[in-house]
Scaffold this motif. Sequence first.
Motif, PDB file in Angstrom:
ATOM      1  N   THR A   1      -8.534   5.024   4.779  1.00  0.00           N
ATOM      2  CA  THR A   1      -7.352   5.230   3.952  1.00  0.00           C
ATOM      3  C   THR A   1      -7.370   6.627   3.340  1.00  0.00           C
ATOM      4  O   THR A   1      -8.383   7.325   3.386  1.00  0.00           O
ATOM      5  CB  THR A   1      -7.298   4.190   2.817  1.00  0.00           C
ATOM      6  N   PRO A   2      -6.230   7.052   2.766  1.00  0.00           N
ATOM      7  CA  PRO A   2      -6.187   8.357   2.093  1.00  0.00           C
ATOM      8  C   PRO A   2      -7.199   8.402   0.947  1.00  0.00           C
ATOM      9  O   PRO A   2      -7.658   7.364   0.461  1.00  0.00           O
ATOM     10  CB  PRO A   2      -4.750   8.437   1.568  1.00  0.00           C
TER      11      PRO A   2
ATOM     12  N   SER B   1      -5.495   2.898  -2.513  1.00  0.00           N
ATOM     13  CA  SER B   1      -5.440   2.404  -1.128  1.00  0.00           C
ATOM     14  C   SER B   1      -6.807   1.923  -0.655  1.00  0.00           C
ATOM     15  O   SER B   1      -6.904   0.965   0.109  1.00  0.00           O
ATOM     16  CB  SER B   1      -4.912   3.501  -0.204  1.00  0.00           C
ATOM     17  N   GLN B   2      -7.881   2.573  -1.106  1.00  0.00           N
ATOM     18  CA  GLN B   2      -9.227   2.134  -0.729  1.00  0.00           C
ATOM     19  C   GLN B   2      -9.497   0.724  -1.241  1.00  0.00           C
ATOM     20  O   GLN B   2     -10.010  -0.134  -0.516  1.00  0.00           O
ATOM     21  CB  GLN B   2     -10.258   3.114  -1.287  1.00  0.00           C
TER      22      GLN B   2
ATOM     23  N   ASP C   1      -7.616   8.185  -2.135  1.00  0.00           N
ATOM     24  CA  ASP C   1      -7.264   7.730  -3.473  1.00  0.00           C
ATOM     25  C   ASP C   1      -7.823   6.323  -3.660  1.00  0.00           C
ATOM     26  O   ASP C   1      -7.934   5.555  -2.707  1.00  0.00           O
ATOM     27  CB  ASP C   1      -5.747   7.738  -3.689  1.00  0.00           C
TER      28      ASP C   1
ATOM     29  N   VAL D   1       0.815  -1.214   0.000  1.00  0.00           N
ATOM     30  CA  VAL D   1       0.000   0.000   0.000  1.00  0.00           C
ATOM     31  C   VAL D   1       0.851   1.268   0.000  1.00  0.00           C
ATOM     32  O   VAL D   1       0.612   2.181  -0.792  1.00  0.00           O
ATOM     33  CB  VAL D   1      -0.963   0.000   1.206  1.00  0.00           C
TER      34      VAL D   1
ATOM     35  N   LEU E   1       0.446  10.238  -4.287  1.00  0.00           N
ATOM     36  CA  LEU E   1       0.379  11.543  -3.628  1.00  0.00           C
ATOM     37  C   LEU E   1       1.493  12.483  -4.097  1.00  0.00           C
ATOM     38  O   LEU E   1       1.265  13.696  -4.257  1.00  0.00           O
ATOM     39  CB  LEU E   1       0.448  11.365  -2.109  1.00  0.00           C
TER      40      LEU E   1
ATOM     41  N   VAL F   1       0.477   4.395  -2.580  1.00  0.00           N
ATOM     42  CA  VAL F   1      -0.136   5.617  -2.051  1.00  0.00           C
ATOM     43  C   VAL F   1       0.816   6.799  -2.157  1.00  0.00           C
ATOM     44  O   VAL F   1       0.444   7.879  -2.635  1.00  0.00           O
ATOM     45  CB  VAL F   1      -0.573   5.412  -0.589  1.00  0.00           C
TER      46      VAL F   1
ATOM     47  N   LEU G   1      -2.474   3.945   9.317  1.00  0.00           N
ATOM     48  CA  LEU G   1      -2.657   2.929   8.277  1.00  0.00           C
ATOM     49  C   LEU G   1      -2.251   1.548   8.774  1.00  0.00           C
ATOM     50  O   LEU G   1      -2.908   0.543   8.461  1.00  0.00           O
ATOM     51  CB  LEU G   1      -1.845   3.300   7.036  1.00  0.00           C
TER      52      LEU G   1
END
Length: 248
Positions: free
Chosen positions: A210-211, A216-217, A213, A131, A139, A135, A163
């Motif tokens: 998660t962030p 990561s989801q 995006d 991840v 980013l 991620v 996380l």
Amino acid sequence: MMSNVEETQPLISHLIELRNRLLRSFIFVAVVFLALVYFSNDIYHLIATPLLDAMPAGSTMIATNVAAPFFTPIKLTALTAVFISVPFLLYQLWAFVAPALYSHEKRLVYPLLFSSTLLFYVGVAFAYYVVFPLVFSFLTKTTPDGVAMATDISSYLDFVLTLFLAFGVCFEVPVAIILLCWAGVTTPEDLKAKRPYIIVTAFVVGMLLTPPDIFSQTLLAIPMCLLFEVGVICARFYRPKDDENAIE
């Protein structure tokens, strides 16, 4: 009067045992921490590597607090000591509650303790090796022009710990399903019938933990769905306690 004294003595003995096991746990974590504290900066660099590898050339992390370069690695080292000590801590918990369990319950709890520990470690490793690179790459590539990415080391630690915890806990889905079925709250058949709702819930949880995006989801939701199926299969081997008592 004598009965009150007899009832008080077991309670005192349980409290003494609880105190001793908590003390052993604290000492074990402290020993691991003292063994690691010399390498605290190296441990932080290891955790920061996924972000450092994704940052543009010449970029560095920063410390916005005067004491952060010292306390942040120490904080991470303390949490790492707890992380490493999890098997010992679970053993102390198990040793405290085991006398109250029946023999058949002990046989069922053994694999649960082992699997829950293993799944938590696997979840943390999945976050770090799979991840984080995706991620942080996403980013850093979406940073607006004219903006230099310089992440604060304390903020980064809080971010990755969140996380780690999210993936570690979410990978415990099979254990949670087994416990729910074992307690008689639900059954594997009911869970299979509710599979569409659970899949949606997994993606919602991935979105919240998660962030913002899609990578990561999805990387959190898909393992949760697969682990749900594993939990449903394993739950068939754990009959509700009422059924076990009836058989006995």
